[in-house]
Design a protein around this motif. Structure first.
Motif, PDB file in Angstrom:
ATOM      1  N   CYS A 157     -18.909 -52.257 -16.782  1.00 23.81           N
ATOM      2  CA  CYS A 157     -19.140 -52.832 -15.454  1.00 23.81           C
ATOM      3  C   CYS A 157     -18.772 -51.852 -14.338  1.00 23.81           C
ATOM      4  O   CYS A 157     -19.383 -51.843 -13.293  1.00 23.81           O
ATOM      5  N   GLY A 158     -17.753 -51.042 -14.562  1.00 22.99           N
ATOM      6  CA  GLY A 158     -17.338 -50.061 -13.565  1.00 22.99           C
ATOM      7  C   GLY A 158     -16.584 -50.629 -12.375  1.00 22.99           C
ATOM      8  O   GLY A 158     -16.273 -49.892 -11.435  1.00 22.99           O
ATOM      9  N   ILE A 159     -16.274 -51.937 -12.387  1.00 24.62           N
ATOM     10  CA  ILE A 159     -15.570 -52.550 -11.255  1.00 24.62           C
ATOM     11  C   ILE A 159     -14.317 -53.315 -11.679  1.00 24.62           C
ATOM     12  O   ILE A 159     -13.757 -54.073 -10.901  1.00 24.62           O
ATOM     13  N   GLY A 160     -13.889 -53.141 -12.928  1.00 25.40           N
ATOM     14  CA  GLY A 160     -12.642 -53.752 -13.377  1.00 25.40           C
ATOM     15  C   GLY A 160     -12.733 -55.181 -13.861  1.00 25.40           C
ATOM     16  O   GLY A 160     -11.714 -55.822 -14.058  1.00 25.40           O
ATOM     17  N   VAL A 161     -13.943 -55.700 -14.059  1.00 28.53           N
ATOM     18  CA  VAL A 161     -14.103 -57.072 -14.519  1.00 28.53           C
ATOM     19  C   VAL A 161     -13.996 -57.161 -16.044  1.00 28.53           C
ATOM     20  O   VAL A 161     -13.369 -58.061 -16.579  1.00 28.53           O
ATOM     21  N   CYS A 162     -14.599 -56.214 -16.738  1.00 33.60           N
ATOM     22  CA  CYS A 162     -14.562 -56.241 -18.207  1.00 33.60           C
ATOM     23  C   CYS A 162     -13.356 -55.421 -18.690  1.00 33.60           C
ATOM     24  O   CYS A 162     -12.573 -54.927 -17.900  1.00 33.60           O
ATOM     25  N   PHE A 163     -13.239 -55.291 -19.979  1.00 32.75           N
ATOM     26  CA  PHE A 163     -12.118 -54.547 -20.548  1.00 32.75           C
ATOM     27  C   PHE A 163     -12.599 -53.416 -21.447  1.00 32.75           C
ATOM     28  O   PHE A 163     -11.865 -52.959 -22.311  1.00 32.75           O
ATOM     29  N   ASP A 164     -13.824 -52.951 -21.252  1.00 35.03           N
ATOM     30  CA  ASP A 164     -14.381 -51.938 -22.136  1.00 35.03           C
ATOM     31  C   ASP A 164     -13.778 -50.549 -21.932  1.00 35.03           C
ATOM     32  O   ASP A 164     -13.798 -49.741 -22.852  1.00 35.03           O
ATOM     33  N   CYS A 165     -13.247 -50.247 -20.785  1.00 39.85           N
ATOM     34  CA  CYS A 165     -12.791 -48.881 -20.491  1.00 39.85           C
ATOM     35  C   CYS A 165     -11.276 -48.696 -20.614  1.00 39.85           C
ATOM     36  O   CYS A 165     -10.719 -47.772 -20.029  1.00 39.85           O
ATOM     37  N   LEU A 166     -10.610 -49.521 -21.395  1.00 33.99           N
ATOM     38  CA  LEU A 166      -9.150 -49.460 -21.482  1.00 33.99           C
ATOM     39  C   LEU A 166      -8.636 -48.150 -22.073  1.00 33.99           C
ATOM     40  O   LEU A 166      -9.197 -47.623 -23.033  1.00 33.99           O
ATOM     41  N   VAL A 167      -7.563 -47.633 -21.476  1.00 30.65           N
ATOM     42  CA  VAL A 167      -6.848 -46.452 -21.945  1.00 30.65           C
ATOM     43  C   VAL A 167      -5.357 -46.700 -21.776  1.00 30.65           C
ATOM     44  O   VAL A 167      -4.946 -47.690 -21.160  1.00 30.65           O
ATOM     45  N   THR A 168      -4.551 -45.807 -22.294  1.00 23.17           N
ATOM     46  CA  THR A 168      -3.112 -45.823 -22.051  1.00 23.17           C
ATOM     47  C   THR A 168      -2.805 -44.693 -21.087  1.00 23.17           C
ATOM     48  O   THR A 168      -3.222 -43.552 -21.304  1.00 23.17           O
ATOM     49  N   VAL A 169      -2.091 -44.994 -20.000  1.00 23.06           N
ATOM     50  CA  VAL A 169      -1.749 -43.990 -18.996  1.00 23.06           C
ATOM     51  C   VAL A 169      -0.232 -43.922 -18.864  1.00 23.06           C
ATOM     52  O   VAL A 169       0.418 -44.919 -18.544  1.00 23.06           O
ATOM     53  N   ASN A 170       0.312 -42.755 -19.119  1.00 29.37           N
ATOM     54  CA  ASN A 170       1.759 -42.524 -19.021  1.00 29.37           C
ATOM     55  C   ASN A 170       2.557 -43.580 -19.794  1.00 29.37           C
ATOM     56  O   ASN A 170       3.580 -44.062 -19.335  1.00 29.37           O
ATOM     57  N   GLY A 171       2.049 -43.942 -20.966  1.00 33.69           N
ATOM     58  CA  GLY A 171       2.718 -44.908 -21.826  1.00 33.69           C
ATOM     59  C   GLY A 171       2.415 -46.363 -21.521  1.00 33.69           C
ATOM     60  O   GLY A 171       2.822 -47.247 -22.265  1.00 33.69           O
ATOM     61  N   LEU A 172       1.703 -46.635 -20.449  1.00 33.22           N
ATOM     62  CA  LEU A 172       1.345 -48.004 -20.077  1.00 33.22           C
ATOM     63  C   LEU A 172      -0.013 -48.352 -20.701  1.00 33.22           C
ATOM     64  O   LEU A 172      -1.041 -47.765 -20.327  1.00 33.22           O
ATOM     65  N   PRO A 173      -0.041 -49.288 -21.662  1.00 32.75           N
ATOM     66  CA  PRO A 173      -1.310 -49.605 -22.337  1.00 32.75           C
ATOM     67  C   PRO A 173      -2.216 -50.491 -21.495  1.00 32.75           C
ATOM     68  O   PRO A 173      -1.793 -51.101 -20.513  1.00 32.75           O
ATOM     69  N   ASP A 174      -3.464 -50.545 -21.905  1.00 26.57           N
ATOM     70  CA  ASP A 174      -4.460 -51.462 -21.333  1.00 26.57           C
ATOM     71  C   ASP A 174      -4.709 -51.255 -19.843  1.00 26.57           C
ATOM     72  O   ASP A 174      -4.816 -52.204 -19.074  1.00 26.57           O
ATOM     73  N   VAL A 175      -4.831 -50.006 -19.441  1.00 23.28           N
ATOM     74  CA  VAL A 175      -5.172 -49.653 -18.062  1.00 23.28           C
ATOM     75  C   VAL A 175      -6.686 -49.488 -17.987  1.00 23.28           C
ATOM     76  O   VAL A 175      -7.294 -48.824 -18.821  1.00 23.28           O
ATOM     77  N   ARG A 176      -7.297 -50.103 -16.992  1.00 22.83           N
ATOM     78  CA  ARG A 176      -8.749 -49.970 -16.812  1.00 22.83           C
ATOM     79  C   ARG A 176      -9.035 -48.603 -16.194  1.00 22.83           C
ATOM     80  O   ARG A 176      -8.688 -48.349 -15.038  1.00 22.83           O
TER      81      ARG A 176
ATOM     82  N   ALA B 135      -4.300 -38.783 -11.467  1.00 25.51           N
ATOM     83  CA  ALA B 135      -3.289 -38.057 -10.704  1.00 25.51           C
ATOM     84  C   ALA B 135      -2.786 -36.883 -11.524  1.00 25.51           C
ATOM     85  O   ALA B 135      -2.758 -36.941 -12.760  1.00 25.51           O
ATOM     86  N   ASP B 136      -2.396 -35.806 -10.841  1.00 26.05           N
ATOM     87  CA  ASP B 136      -1.820 -34.657 -11.538  1.00 26.05           C
ATOM     88  C   ASP B 136      -0.654 -35.116 -12.399  1.00 26.05           C
ATOM     89  O   ASP B 136       0.169 -35.898 -11.957  1.00 26.05           O
ATOM     90  N   GLY B 137      -0.630 -34.660 -13.630  1.00 32.37           N
ATOM     91  CA  GLY B 137       0.468 -34.987 -14.528  1.00 32.37           C
ATOM     92  C   GLY B 137       0.257 -36.234 -15.350  1.00 32.37           C
ATOM     93  O   GLY B 137       1.080 -36.544 -16.221  1.00 32.37           O
ATOM     94  N   ASP B 138      -0.816 -36.982 -15.112  1.00 36.60           N
ATOM     95  CA  ASP B 138      -1.080 -38.168 -15.935  1.00 36.60           C
ATOM     96  C   ASP B 138      -1.283 -37.775 -17.385  1.00 36.60           C
ATOM     97  O   ASP B 138      -1.948 -36.786 -17.687  1.00 36.60           O
ATOM     98  N   GLU B 139      -0.702 -38.563 -18.275  1.00 31.75           N
ATOM     99  CA  GLU B 139      -0.910 -38.416 -19.712  1.00 31.75           C
ATOM    100  C   GLU B 139      -1.759 -39.604 -20.151  1.00 31.75           C
ATOM    101  O   GLU B 139      -1.280 -40.743 -20.182  1.00 31.75           O
ATOM    102  N   VAL B 140      -3.015 -39.356 -20.452  1.00 31.15           N
ATOM    103  CA  VAL B 140      -3.955 -40.418 -20.828  1.00 31.15           C
ATOM    104  C   VAL B 140      -4.223 -40.342 -22.325  1.00 31.15           C
ATOM    105  O   VAL B 140      -4.500 -39.258 -22.852  1.00 31.15           O
ATOM    106  N   THR B 141      -4.152 -41.483 -22.982  1.00 30.96           N
ATOM    107  CA  THR B 141      -4.478 -41.581 -24.391  1.00 30.96           C
ATOM    108  C   THR B 141      -5.620 -42.566 -24.550  1.00 30.96           C
ATOM    109  O   THR B 141      -5.549 -43.689 -24.034  1.00 30.96           O
ATOM    110  N   THR B 142      -6.671 -42.133 -25.228  1.00 34.50           N
ATOM    111  CA  THR B 142      -7.800 -43.020 -25.467  1.00 34.50           C
ATOM    112  C   THR B 142      -7.571 -43.757 -26.781  1.00 34.50           C
ATOM    113  O   THR B 142      -6.685 -43.420 -27.547  1.00 34.50           O
ATOM    114  N   HIS B 143      -8.400 -44.745 -27.043  1.00 32.26           N
ATOM    115  CA  HIS B 143      -8.248 -45.577 -28.228  1.00 32.26           C
ATOM    116  C   HIS B 143      -9.418 -45.388 -29.195  1.00 32.26           C
ATOM    117  O   HIS B 143      -9.747 -46.291 -29.938  1.00 32.26           O
TER     118      HIS B 143
END
Length: 76
Positions: free
Chosen positions: A41-60, A67-75
Motif C-alpha cells: 500500500c505504501g501508506i502504512g495501512v497494510c503490514f507487508d513491508c515490516l522490518v526490524t529497526v534498531n532491535g524494534l520489530p514490526d516497523v513499517r 536515519a544514519d546509523g540505523d540497523e535494519v533487519t529484513t525478514h
C-alpha cells in the motif's frame, strides 16, 4: 545498514525507498506459504513491508524515515 550491508539513501527517504532503490522488491515472506512481501500500500495501512529497526520489530518500512546509523533487519 540493512542485513549487515551498508546502503546509501537520500535525505527524507523511507526505509522502503532505500530498499527499493537498492533493487529489493521484497524483504519478508508470509508465515504460511513463504510468499514474498515488500511495499503493497505504501501508506502504512497494510503490514507487508515490516522490518526490524534498531532491535524494534514490526516497523513499517514505508512509514519510517531512514536515519544514519540505523540497523535494519529484513525478514526474508
Amino acid at each position: 545498514m540493512v542485513d549487515d550491508v551498508p546502503l546509501a539513501g537520500l535525505a527524507g527517504q523511507t526505509i522502503a525507498g532505500v530498499l527499493m532503490a537498492a533493487g529489493r522488491q521484497s524483504w519478508r515472506t508470509t508465515g504460511r506459504r513463504s510468499r514474498p512481501r515488500g511495499v503493497f500500500c505504501g501508506i502504512g495501512v497494510c503490514f507487508d513491508c515490516l522490518v526490524t529497526v534498531n532491535g524494534l520489530p514490526d516497523v513499517r518500512a514505508c512509514q519510517r524515515h531512514a536515519a544514519d546509523g540505523d540497523e535494519v533487519t529484513t525478514h526474508a
